[in-house]
Scaffold this motif. Structure first.
Motif, PDB file in Angstrom:
ATOM      1  N   ASP A 216       0.839  -1.195   0.000  1.00  0.00           N
ATOM      2  CA  ASP A 216       0.000   0.000   0.000  1.00  0.00           C
ATOM      3  C   ASP A 216       0.878   1.250   0.000  1.00  0.00           C
ATOM      4  O   ASP A 216       1.971   1.229   0.552  1.00  0.00           O
ATOM      5  CB  ASP A 216      -0.856  -0.035   1.280  1.00  0.00           C
ATOM      6  N   GLY A 230      -6.232   7.169   2.957  1.00  0.00           N
ATOM      7  CA  GLY A 230      -6.737   5.797   2.995  1.00  0.00           C
ATOM      8  C   GLY A 230      -5.917   4.864   2.109  1.00  0.00           C
ATOM      9  O   GLY A 230      -6.009   3.650   2.217  1.00  0.00           O
ATOM     10  N   PHE A 273      -6.825  -9.390   7.493  1.00  0.00           N
ATOM     11  CA  PHE A 273      -5.846  -8.484   6.883  1.00  0.00           C
ATOM     12  C   PHE A 273      -4.723  -8.317   7.892  1.00  0.00           C
ATOM     13  O   PHE A 273      -4.933  -7.787   8.982  1.00  0.00           O
ATOM     14  CB  PHE A 273      -6.580  -7.166   6.599  1.00  0.00           C
ATOM     15  N   ASN A 297      -6.671  -6.184  10.560  1.00  0.00           N
ATOM     16  CA  ASN A 297      -7.976  -5.663  10.169  1.00  0.00           C
ATOM     17  C   ASN A 297      -8.835  -6.877   9.838  1.00  0.00           C
ATOM     18  O   ASN A 297      -8.303  -7.944   9.503  1.00  0.00           O
ATOM     19  CB  ASN A 297      -7.872  -4.743   8.958  1.00  0.00           C
ATOM     20  N   ARG A 299     -11.102  -7.318   7.444  1.00  0.00           N
ATOM     21  CA  ARG A 299     -11.705  -7.090   6.125  1.00  0.00           C
ATOM     22  C   ARG A 299     -10.579  -7.058   5.110  1.00  0.00           C
ATOM     23  O   ARG A 299      -9.408  -7.132   5.485  1.00  0.00           O
ATOM     24  CB  ARG A 299     -12.372  -5.715   6.155  1.00  0.00           C
ATOM     25  N   GLY A 301      -8.278  -4.890   2.395  1.00  0.00           N
ATOM     26  CA  GLY A 301      -7.774  -3.518   2.375  1.00  0.00           C
ATOM     27  C   GLY A 301      -8.304  -2.765   1.171  1.00  0.00           C
ATOM     28  O   GLY A 301      -8.739  -3.358   0.183  1.00  0.00           O
ATOM     29  N   GLU A 304      -5.871  -2.167  -1.536  1.00  0.00           N
ATOM     30  CA  GLU A 304      -5.217  -3.456  -1.781  1.00  0.00           C
ATOM     31  C   GLU A 304      -6.098  -4.381  -2.631  1.00  0.00           C
ATOM     32  O   GLU A 304      -5.616  -5.083  -3.532  1.00  0.00           O
ATOM     33  CB  GLU A 304      -4.907  -4.161  -0.456  1.00  0.00           C
TER      34      GLU A 304
HETATM   35  N1  GLY Z   1      -5.265   0.482   2.658  1.00  0.00           N
HETATM   36  C1  GLY Z   1      -5.246   0.233   4.052  1.00  0.00           C
HETATM   37  C2  GLY Z   1      -6.524  -0.206   4.603  1.00  0.00           C
HETATM   38  O1  GLY Z   1      -7.433  -0.613   3.911  1.00  0.00           O
HETATM   39  O2  GLY Z   1      -6.660  -0.176   5.816  1.00  0.00           O
END
Ligand code: GLY
Ligand code: AMP
Length: 446
Positions: A216, A230, A273, A297, A299, A301, A304
């Motif tokens: 990212d 983001g 994630f 995370n 979910r 990205g 991504e």
């Molecule tokens: N691109 C980082 C995220 O989705 O948190």
């Protein structure tokens, strides 16, 4: 199968593109979707946290599966909610308890320390522990990392160069800088290295698949300068995430995570994630080159997903069926060997304030495809994944967010894919358009 996908960003546009390719997908709805998702399914005007309306819609349309894009409904417990609705569809995502891996940094750190997963040393503090927190800060070396415990729209992490600044910002965080999200603050040691995003699909029965790795580009400016956003672009694969690195990721992080979820009784069927860092120096018992976890995370990205989905050859819905049924071990994950790069076009002013409603042109250029099929090697086409777009009263596509649209291209290498996305980024026009031209370029040294 009839599928309902929740969300409205570039991530959901890419998931919709991929689901629409599936021979098993009879009907796809996206709630609420955006001006791009309607190319792959039918947008439905329901918001992602309107659980009652979602349940009613699923009953009326005989939906078989809900795929959740963003973290919000997961942290709010959509999986648990649907489990109590008779006849409700299967939901791809973790339960509310397991979604705490993203919803609470303190919870995530506790999980990692319980299960021996490599991460920065840390402690958590509340407002009445300010003095203790300062004492802990003094035991660390600069720079200092402060994290709001709860969800803070991606803004809850501060990295401060001096102890004085860290103490000052800590006071403000504990005094409500991020509202309730920073009532608890995690202080942790700084990890130095280069980051990548690893996605794991798991079925809650101990089976998992590691999806293509992505990198990212979070900062607004070229050369990774300026404010955090983001995500301004992404590329996949990532050269430093080689077989040796990924072996360590699997043994030290993925397996203990999957086993830890089971040991802690956390039900998790969905995407995990892993925000990882490849260390460039020794820390704790780990060595330069080793992977450590920055964050979980619950979910995929964004952006991504806009390179990960194009790099999956297998049928996504078939994989998700395996997730829902606990039979992911019987499914095959085949990667596209090509490199994918996505470049995000953003509104002028983003990540600060920006105007919406700017008319977009160039979207119908022959360079672009929105067909639900991966462009062939020699097609020289880019895929457009809409992020913040809408249709105005005249039926024109207009900007409707900070991150507006993603141009994803394939190439035999990063330079080829980036060059193709650059051509696309120039063709699309709207007032105030901005994008980075250097996505993936820092990886040329590997
Ligand atoms: N691109 C980082 C995220 O989705 O948190
Ligand atoms: P997060 O919201 O947890 O993803 O953090 C945002 C960004 O802060 C990460 O992508 C990293 O670049 C950086 N970061 C977070 N924690 C650390 C850490 N312990 N050491 C170094 N950088 C960090």
């Amino acid at each position: 199968m009839k599928v309902l996908l929740l969300g409205s960003g570039g991530r959901e546009c890419a998931i919709a593109w991929k689901l629409a390719q599936s021979a098993k997908c009879d009907k796809l709805y996206i709630a609420p979707g955006n001006a791009g998702t309607s190319a792959y399914g039918e947008n439905v005007a329901i918001k992602v946290n309107e659980f009652d309306r979602i349940a009613d819609f699923c009953a009326a349309q005989h939906i078989d599966m809900i795929v959740v894009g963003p973290e919000d409904p997961l942290v709010n417990g959509i999986v648990d909610f649907m489990a109590n609705v008779p006849g409700a569809p299967k939901v791809i995502g973790p339960t509310k308890a397991a979604a705490q891996l993203e919803g609470s940094k303190d919870f995530a750190k506790g999980f990692m320390s319980r299960h021996g997963i490599p991460t920065a040393r840390y402690r958590s503090f509340t407002a009445n522990e300010y003095d203790e927190a300062c004492q802990f800060l003094a035991t660390l070396q600069a720079p200092y990392v402060l994290k709001a415990d709860g969800l803070a729209a991606g803004k809850g992490v501060l990295i401060l160069p001096t102890l004085d600044e860290a103490k000052q910002e800590l006071k403000e965080m504990l005094n409500g800088m991020f509202g309730a999200a920073s009532a608890t603050v995690v202080i942790e040691e700084f990890m130095s290295g280069i980051e990548c995003s690893v996605f794991v699909l798991t079925d809650g029965e101990g089976h998992y698949k590691i999806l293509p790795v992505a990198k990212d580009y979070k900062r607004i400016g070229e050369g990774d300068t300026g404010l955090n956003t983001g995500g301004m672009g992404n590329c996949s694969p990532v050269p430093f995430a080689d077989a040796e690195f990924m072996q360590k990721v699997e043994e030290r992080i993925v397996k203990p995570t999957i086993e830890g979820l089971k040991a802690d009784g956390l039900k998790y069927k969905g995407f995990i994630f892993l925000g990882l860092i490849r260390m460039d120096r020794d820390i704790q018992c780990y060595h330069a080159g080793d992977p450590m976890v920055i964050e979980y995370n619950v979910r995929m990205g964004d952006p991504e997903t806009e390179v990960v989905m194009p790099r999956i050859k297998s049928d996504l819905l078939d994989l998700l069926e395996g997730v829902a049924d606990g039979t992911l071990d019987t499914k095959e994950l085949v990667e596209d060997p090509r490199t994918a790069v996505t470049v995000v076009l953003v509104s002028g002013g983003y990540p600060g304030s920006y105007e919406k409603g700017k008319v977009m042109t160039g979207l119908d250029n022959e360079l672009f495809t929105q067909a639900p099929v991966a462009p062939a090697d020699n097609a020289r086409k880019s895929i457009l994944f809409h992020a913040g777009t809408a249709l105005n009263a005249e039926g024109q596509t207009v900007t409707a967010g900070g991150r507006v649209i993603c141009v994803t291209s394939y190439g035999n290498d990063r330079n080829e894919a980036l060059a193709q996305s650059m051509r696309g980024a120039e063709i699309i026009k709207f007032d105030g358009k901005y994008y980075r031209r250097d996505i993936g370029q820092d990886l040329n040294r590997f």
